[in-house]
Enzyme design. Structure first.
Site, PDB file in Angstrom:
ATOM      1  N   HIS A  43       1.917   4.394  -3.042  1.00 58.11           N
ATOM      2  CA  HIS A  43       1.805   5.845  -2.908  1.00 58.11           C
ATOM      3  C   HIS A  43       2.947   6.581  -3.613  1.00 58.11           C
ATOM      4  CE1 HIS A  43      -1.743   6.440  -0.611  1.00 58.11           C
ATOM      5  NE2 HIS A  43      -1.335   5.786   0.465  1.00 58.11           N
ATOM      6  N   HIS A  45       0.835  -1.207   0.000  1.00 59.45           N
ATOM      7  CA  HIS A  45       0.000   0.000   0.000  1.00 59.45           C
ATOM      8  C   HIS A  45       0.868   1.256   0.000  1.00 59.45           C
ATOM      9  CE1 HIS A  45      -3.746   2.252   1.082  1.00 59.45           C
ATOM     10  NE2 HIS A  45      -2.848   3.097   1.589  1.00 59.45           N
ATOM     11  N   GLU A  46       1.864   1.299   0.887  1.00 57.22           N
ATOM     12  CA  GLU A  46       2.710   2.495   0.980  1.00 57.22           C
ATOM     13  C   GLU A  46       3.603   2.636  -0.244  1.00 57.22           C
ATOM     14  OE1 GLU A  46       1.807   4.464   3.136  1.00 57.22           O
ATOM     15  OE2 GLU A  46       0.674   3.102   4.412  1.00 57.22           O
ATOM     16  N   GLU A  55      -5.549   7.404  -1.804  1.00 58.36           N
ATOM     17  CA  GLU A  55      -5.853   6.270  -0.929  1.00 58.36           C
ATOM     18  C   GLU A  55      -6.661   5.186  -1.641  1.00 58.36           C
ATOM     19  OE1 GLU A  55      -4.264   5.878   1.521  1.00 58.36           O
ATOM     20  OE2 GLU A  55      -3.667   7.850   2.263  1.00 58.36           O
TER      21      GLU A  55
END
Length: 725
Positions: A470, A466-467, A489
């Site tokens: 980004h 997930h990170e 997000e």
């Protein structure tokens, strides 16, 4: 757009007061010292400024008009290669200002801080241009302009004909030349940025007037009425306050003192005065002094090496060359220990050809000029960028056992689907226990909660993916309006599943099972949140059609930005995820991910909105016209969500066609209005109204023609008569 920025204390909107339409910060040079005993950062920030797109609205004169539009609205050498001069922050202040900045507070009668009331500040500043920076919980002691004309190397930017150079700002052309250097000269540029930041104040002058309120720092130079004549370089001396919420002073899990940025709602304005709106894209350099037993991690392109100082501190220097919002600046200072990844990195794939999901088809870069990685052949072959893992000593073994082995496969998975890593390296830090989320991504850095180090690797791997996502969605591509956080997000949540399944090397069936299970869990979480939260906080785009709009100065409000409940809500993650999953199911995952890659290649380095443009809306309505059936509920929602009755004639024409095709009588008034007010485009609607042989529609056509025929063009009137009689 006239926004009312007088905040009601009972409301929860966050003000962004920086007047970015008047002046923009292009580069920051921070010089800070960490004081754990006082829980403060002390030092300075140096700003390089250029005029904004709204600067031309100012008049230079005594007319009085100029004073109203800019008063606070109601609403070849690089830093890594050139050693920085061996001076402490206090030594630098002695050189630049002739004395410690602490001593200047009482000496500068003209430097107004919190002791000056808002009314007296506005009365004194009437007619002067005011630079407004976002600022909160900072003790500003001095603001000064500097003389960069004698900095070695700056003479290269001197213009031959200085007849048009303002006497009020003689260094402006030099600084504009410096800020305009091409990307290939970034090392020379950063070296000059640093040396300019150490330059002295002009002889016999230099001190600027300033005032702080709860949310801003306001700066003016007496007698300067326009941004064009305002100084292009400023040095601000200040100290943070222990209660400032941009950073957290605490102890790590080993009981050692540390401090780190927490990604709070007010972002970095309690760490340094800055321009918080995303449109204020800037680069930065930072020089941080900390106790010699500490490690300083910062969102920078380089892996900084500490330089010991005589005072028992060490100096760490970082820089970035990719312009990004100041809110993405991150640092962490503590007794972190680096995990040993020497064994793992020997097996890191250097090329992505075997696992590359799609062939490379790069678009030309569309962003402002900076040393971008996307066109680089080396970056195109780098599946895994260099990475380091840091943790408190008591968690180091767990980080080495669980987190470290996951980095290479997760980074390679992201590369397989999205291509070039936007950032050249990555530091991952296990932050203190009170960190309020499982993770946070910043340029070149990811914070992870200790919670990901327990159990099996599924939580750690999914959160890491997930990170990592980004880096593309949220950083390399950001939202132009903070309220559109779903853009980062929602995309990261969707890609998290794709990356993690690939990193695990799951089969197609295993991948589908895992993704469906996660989708079910997310649906249950979203259902619960929708049932137990305020409806206002559930809207993906709370500003609706005003998304992205700002005041004349560039100031704005972040809707619900200070609402404490919003911090813990997942609605933007989950609604965004389900929207993207729906689209993926419609077009097919492989085709959808190919779109993602093309989107990244086209829009990296830029800010975007999810705002529907007129052409996109016309296409949507035309595609809906191909549908055999649409319910009245769908049509009602379509009109409400897109405010179709307020759109241009092209959009309203397609809307009227939908209304007629599906006999949506609730919107017949829209058709009537179109036939009467948009006669140039309404001719064919008469034919469609008659074609369906519906009594209500035929009556509507005849009624409208009866009212409009006298004003119609003769030829058009004849055509319509033939249709309806």
């Amino acid at each position: 757009m006239g926004l009312d920025l007088d905040l009601d204390p009972s409301q929860d909107d966050l003000p962004l007061k920086a007047n970015t339409n008047h002046m923009l910060v292009k580069h920051y040079v921070l010089d800070l010292t960490v004081h754990f005993e006082k829980k403060v950062f002390e030092g300075s920030v140096f700003l390089f400024l250029e005029t904004g797109k709204g600067a031309g609205e100012f008049c230079d004169g005594d007319s009085g008009t100029a004073g109203k539009s800019h008063v606070m609205p109601v609403i070849d050498l690089g830093v890594s290669k050139v050693p920085i001069a061996e001076q402490s922050a206090s030594d630098a202040s002695d050189t630049a200002c002739g004395g410690s900045h602490r001593q200047l507070t009482s000496d500068c009668a003209g430097c107004h801080g919190d002791g000056l009331t808002e009314n007296s500040w506005e009365n004194e500043s009437s007619g002067d241009f005011i630079l407004v920076l976002d600022c909160c919980d900072l003790a500003v002691t001095r603001v000064e302009e500097v003389d960069v004309t004698l900095v070695p190397g700056m003479e290269a930017f001197r213009v031959k004909d200085e007849g048009g150079v303002s006497s009020a700002c003689p260094s402006a052309p030099l600084l504009q030349g410096l800020m305009s250097l091409p990307a290939a000269c970034w090392e020379q540029q950063h070296s000059l940025y640093y040396h300019c930041s150490r330059a002295p104040t002009p002889s016999g002058a230099g001190t600027l007037l300033f005032h702080t309120d709860k949310w801003s720092l306001q700066i003016r130079k007496k007698g300067v009425r326009t941004p064009h004549n305002f100084p292009r370089s400023l040095r601000i001396w200040y100290e943070t306050k222990p209660e400032g919420s941009s950073v957290r002073w605490t102890k790590d899990q080993s009981g050692r003192l540390c401090v780190y940025t927490v990604g709070c709602p007010i972002n970095n304005r309690a760490l340094f005065p800055c321009q918080e709106p995303p449109v204020a894209m800037s680069t930065w350099q930072a020089r941080v002094q900390a106790p010699s037993d500490c490690v300083v991690l910062l969102s920078g392109e380089n892996e900084a090496d500490p330089v010991p100082q005589e005072n028992g501190f060490s100096c760490w220097e970082y820089y970035v060359t990719m312009p990004m919002p100041a809110s993405t600046f991150t640092l962490a200072v503590g007794c972190w220990v680096m995990a040993d990844n020497s064994i793992l990195t020997s097996n890191v794939p250097n090329k992505g050809s075997e696992m590359d999901y799609f062939c490379l088809n790069l678009h030309p870069c569309s962003h402002v000029d900076f040393p971008c990685r996307f066109p680089s052949a080396a970056a195109q072959a780098q599946a895994v960028i260099p990475y380091r893992v840091f943790a408190p000593s008591c968690l180091l073994q767990r980080a080495e056992d669980m987190l470290l082995p996951l980095l290479s496969p997760c980074l390679a998975a992201a590369f397989s689907f999205l291509g070039v890593h936007p950032f050249s390296r990555l530091d991952v830090l296990i932050v203190p226990a009170e960190f309020p989320s499982l993770g946070m991504a910043s340029p070149h850095m990811v914070f992870l909660s200790q919670s990901v180090l327990t159990g099996d690797s599924s939580l750690c791997g999914a959160r890491l993916c997930h990170e990592v996502a980004h880096a593309w969605f949220g950083l390399a591509i950001g939202a132009r309006d903070w309220t559109e956080e779903w853009i980062s997000e929602g995309f990261a949540t969707y890609l998290e599943d794709i990356f993690w399944a690939h990193a695990q090397k799951l089969s197609r069936v295993q991948t589908e099972d895992q993704c469906q299970l996660k989708a079910l869990l997310r649906w249950r979480r979203l259902r619960d949140e929708l049932q137990n939260s305020e409806e206002e906080l559930q809207i993906l785009r709370p500003n609706k059609e005003s998304t992205g709009e700002v005041s004349e100065s560039g100031a704005s409000l972040v809707k619900h930005g200070l609402n404490p409940s919003k911090t813990f809500m997942q609605v933007h993650y989950l609604k965004g995820y389900f929207l993207l999953s729906f689209l993926s199911n419609k077009v097919g995952e492989k085709q959808f991910l190919k779109f993602f890659r093309n989107f990244v290649e086209k829009y990296h380095g830029q800010l975007i909105l999810s705002q529907v443009t007129a052409e996109q809306l016309v296409l949507l309505l035309e595609l809906l016209l191909d549908e055999a059936e649409l319910s009245g509920t769908v049509l009602h929602m379509l009109k409400r969500v897109y405010s179709l009755q307020e759109r241009d004639a092209e959009v309203r024409h397609r809307w009227c066609e939908l209304v007629v095709k599906h006999k949506h009588s609730a919107a017949y008034k829209d058709v009537e209005h179109f036939l009467l007010e948009d006669q140039a485009m309404g001719v064919y609607l008469y034919g469609e109204l008659m074609l369906h042989e519906d009594g209500l529609q035929q009556a509507l056509a005849r009624r409208c023609f009866s009212r409009a025929q006298e004003d119609m063009d003769i030829a058009v009137r004849k055509v319509v008569e033939d249709m309806i009689y």
